[in-house]
Scaffold this motif. Structure first.
Motif, PDB file in Angstrom:
ATOM      1  N   ARG A  53      57.205  60.825  35.939  1.00 37.57           N
ATOM      2  CA  ARG A  53      57.586  62.492  36.250  1.00 37.57           C
ATOM      3  C   ARG A  53      57.203  63.116  34.838  1.00 37.57           C
ATOM      4  NH1 ARG A  53      60.486  65.754  39.867  1.00 37.57           N
ATOM      5  NH2 ARG A  53      61.315  67.511  38.861  1.00 37.57           N
ATOM      6  N   THR A  54      57.458  62.736  33.848  1.00 41.57           N
ATOM      7  CA  THR A  54      57.551  63.357  32.409  1.00 41.57           C
ATOM      8  C   THR A  54      57.250  62.447  31.254  1.00 41.57           C
ATOM      9  OG1 THR A  54      59.817  63.325  31.784  1.00 41.57           O
ATOM     10  CG2 THR A  54      59.423  65.057  33.389  1.00 41.57           C
ATOM     11  N   LEU A  55      57.119  63.013  30.162  1.00 38.97           N
ATOM     12  CA  LEU A  55      56.877  62.129  29.019  1.00 38.97           C
ATOM     13  C   LEU A  55      58.242  61.194  28.564  1.00 38.97           C
ATOM     14  CD1 LEU A  55      55.199  62.123  26.425  1.00 38.97           C
ATOM     15  CD2 LEU A  55      56.643  63.703  25.249  1.00 38.97           C
ATOM     16  N   VAL A  56      59.463  61.622  29.001  1.00 41.13           N
ATOM     17  CA  VAL A  56      60.448  60.709  28.839  1.00 41.13           C
ATOM     18  C   VAL A  56      60.642  59.811  29.965  1.00 41.13           C
ATOM     19  CG1 VAL A  56      61.559  62.454  27.465  1.00 41.13           C
ATOM     20  CG2 VAL A  56      62.091  62.355  29.887  1.00 41.13           C
ATOM     21  N   ASP A  57      59.932  59.615  31.098  1.00 42.87           N
ATOM     22  CA  ASP A  57      60.116  58.840  32.007  1.00 42.87           C
ATOM     23  C   ASP A  57      58.883  57.852  32.085  1.00 42.87           C
ATOM     24  OD1 ASP A  57      62.033  60.439  33.412  1.00 42.87           O
ATOM     25  OD2 ASP A  57      60.353  61.614  34.182  1.00 42.87           O
ATOM     26  N   VAL A  58      57.967  57.818  31.455  1.00 41.26           N
ATOM     27  CA  VAL A  58      56.890  56.902  31.388  1.00 41.26           C
ATOM     28  C   VAL A  58      57.383  55.771  30.477  1.00 41.26           C
ATOM     29  CG1 VAL A  58      55.445  58.040  29.304  1.00 41.26           C
ATOM     30  CG2 VAL A  58      54.221  56.948  31.158  1.00 41.26           C
ATOM     31  N   GLY A  85      37.828  73.858  18.444  1.00 41.41           N
ATOM     32  CA  GLY A  85      38.971  73.332  18.040  1.00 41.41           C
ATOM     33  C   GLY A  85      39.535  72.831  19.521  1.00 41.41           C
ATOM     34  N   LEU A  86      40.567  72.414  19.756  1.00 41.28           N
ATOM     35  CA  LEU A  86      41.154  71.795  21.030  1.00 41.28           C
ATOM     36  C   LEU A  86      42.670  72.104  21.164  1.00 41.28           C
ATOM     37  CD1 LEU A  86      39.669  68.155  21.398  1.00 41.28           C
ATOM     38  CD2 LEU A  86      39.194  69.987  22.888  1.00 41.28           C
ATOM     39  N   THR A  87      43.234  72.679  22.212  1.00 43.41           N
ATOM     40  CA  THR A  87      44.478  72.760  22.444  1.00 43.41           C
ATOM     41  C   THR A  87      44.714  71.881  23.456  1.00 43.41           C
ATOM     42  OG1 THR A  87      44.350  75.176  22.158  1.00 43.41           O
ATOM     43  CG2 THR A  87      46.263  74.401  23.521  1.00 43.41           C
ATOM     44  N   LEU A  88      46.280  70.859  23.108  1.00 40.05           N
ATOM     45  CA  LEU A  88      46.739  69.966  23.794  1.00 40.05           C
ATOM     46  C   LEU A  88      48.233  70.600  24.297  1.00 40.05           C
ATOM     47  CD1 LEU A  88      46.863  67.151  24.947  1.00 40.05           C
ATOM     48  CD2 LEU A  88      48.078  66.687  22.667  1.00 40.05           C
ATOM     49  N   HIS A  89      48.169  70.832  25.727  1.00 37.74           N
ATOM     50  CA  HIS A  89      49.416  71.132  26.390  1.00 37.74           C
ATOM     51  C   HIS A  89      49.856  69.766  27.116  1.00 37.74           C
ATOM     52  CE1 HIS A  89      48.458  75.648  26.742  1.00 37.74           C
ATOM     53  NE2 HIS A  89      48.557  75.283  25.505  1.00 37.74           N
ATOM     54  N   GLN A  90      51.386  69.691  27.055  1.00 35.89           N
ATOM     55  CA  GLN A  90      52.088  68.902  27.810  1.00 35.89           C
ATOM     56  C   GLN A  90      53.215  69.426  28.124  1.00 35.89           C
ATOM     57  OE1 GLN A  90      54.850  66.381  27.619  1.00 35.89           O
ATOM     58  NE2 GLN A  90      54.277  66.121  29.688  1.00 35.89           N
ATOM     59  N   PHE A  91      53.967  69.705  29.255  1.00 34.76           N
ATOM     60  CA  PHE A  91      55.024  70.309  29.782  1.00 34.76           C
ATOM     61  C   PHE A  91      55.941  69.203  30.723  1.00 34.76           C
ATOM     62  CE2 PHE A  91      51.421  73.237  30.311  1.00 34.76           C
ATOM     63  CZ  PHE A  91      51.941  74.278  29.037  1.00 34.76           C
ATOM     64  N   ASN A  92      57.244  69.528  30.488  1.00 36.63           N
ATOM     65  CA  ASN A  92      58.248  68.689  31.022  1.00 36.63           C
ATOM     66  C   ASN A  92      59.310  69.462  31.789  1.00 36.63           C
ATOM     67  OD1 ASN A  92      57.514  65.831  29.821  1.00 36.63           O
ATOM     68  ND2 ASN A  92      57.245  67.024  28.328  1.00 36.63           N
ATOM     69  N   GLU A  93      59.349  69.084  33.258  1.00 36.04           N
ATOM     70  CA  GLU A  93      60.256  69.765  34.006  1.00 36.04           C
ATOM     71  C   GLU A  93      59.999  71.199  34.048  1.00 36.04           C
ATOM     72  OE1 GLU A  93      62.013  68.156  35.892  1.00 36.04           O
ATOM     73  OE2 GLU A  93      61.983  66.353  35.202  1.00 36.04           O
ATOM     74  N   SER A  94      60.552  71.873  35.103  1.00 35.52           N
ATOM     75  CA  SER A  94      60.424  73.303  35.314  1.00 35.52           C
ATOM     76  C   SER A  94      60.700  74.167  34.119  1.00 35.52           C
ATOM     77  CB  SER A  94      61.104  74.000  36.511  1.00 35.52           C
ATOM     78  OG  SER A  94      62.315  73.669  36.737  1.00 35.52           O
ATOM     79  N   ALA A  95      61.795  73.976  33.444  1.00 40.20           N
ATOM     80  CA  ALA A  95      62.393  74.664  32.473  1.00 40.20           C
ATOM     81  C   ALA A  95      61.298  74.722  31.276  1.00 40.20           C
ATOM     82  CB  ALA A  95      63.667  74.157  31.864  1.00 40.20           C
ATOM     83  N   GLY A  96      60.569  73.529  31.106  1.00 33.95           N
ATOM     84  CA  GLY A  96      59.526  73.421  30.078  1.00 33.95           C
ATOM     85  C   GLY A  96      58.078  73.880  30.483  1.00 33.95           C
TER      86      GLY A  96
END
Length: 144
Positions: A53-58, A85-96
């Motif tokens: 689901r998220t970064l902390v679950d993998v 350049g490049l932008t890297l996005h990674q979001f976790n849960e709806s609040a994030g």
């Protein structure tokens, strides 16, 4: 308490081939494909094949291998689009800011003076297909 992973999310369906995607890169660890609501030219998503689901679950082992694929695809984007350049996005849960609950990394090619498009606008399917082919052609063989 964090919510459980739901394998019926849209990325799970893409991984199982139930929903089409403009694929750029795939191996036993990851899948990279075009974002259908691109915020820039070449906006690409990289996801693990592991259901997380998220970064902390993998699992740490998958994350270590996944980030290598993120870097590999980023190099292909730079070569294909000659971006500044490049932008890297990674979001976790709806609040994030997460909307699809399968871990994913956004890679966005960027150019000086060009702002991101607002979110939520569907991309042109033919253009996404062309961009996917352009990125695939620019990728060098992956060496893990």
């Amino acid at each position: 308490m964090a919510a459980a992973y739901d394998p019926n999310n849209i990325f799970g369906k893409i991984l199982r081939g139930e929903i089409p995607a403009h694929k750029i890169y795939e191996d036993d660890v990851a899948l990279a494909f075009m974002d259908i609501m691109p915020r820039t030219e070449g906006h690409t998503l990289v996801i693990p094949k592991e259901g997380a689901r998220t970064l902390v679950d993998v699992s740490p082992a998958t994350l270590a291998e996944l980030i290598k694929r993120v870097q590999h695809v980023a190099k292909g984007l730079q070569a294909a689009f000659q971006c500044d350049g490049l932008t890297l996005h990674q979001f976790n849960e709806s609040a994030g800011g997460q909307v699809i609950y399968h871990l994913h990394f956004h890679l966005l090619p960027r150019w000086d003076g060009v702002s991101l498009r607002p979110p939520g606008t569907m991309g042109d399917n033919d253009k996404l297909a062309e961009q996917a082919e352009k990125i695939k052609a620019a990728l060098t063989p992956f060496v893990g």
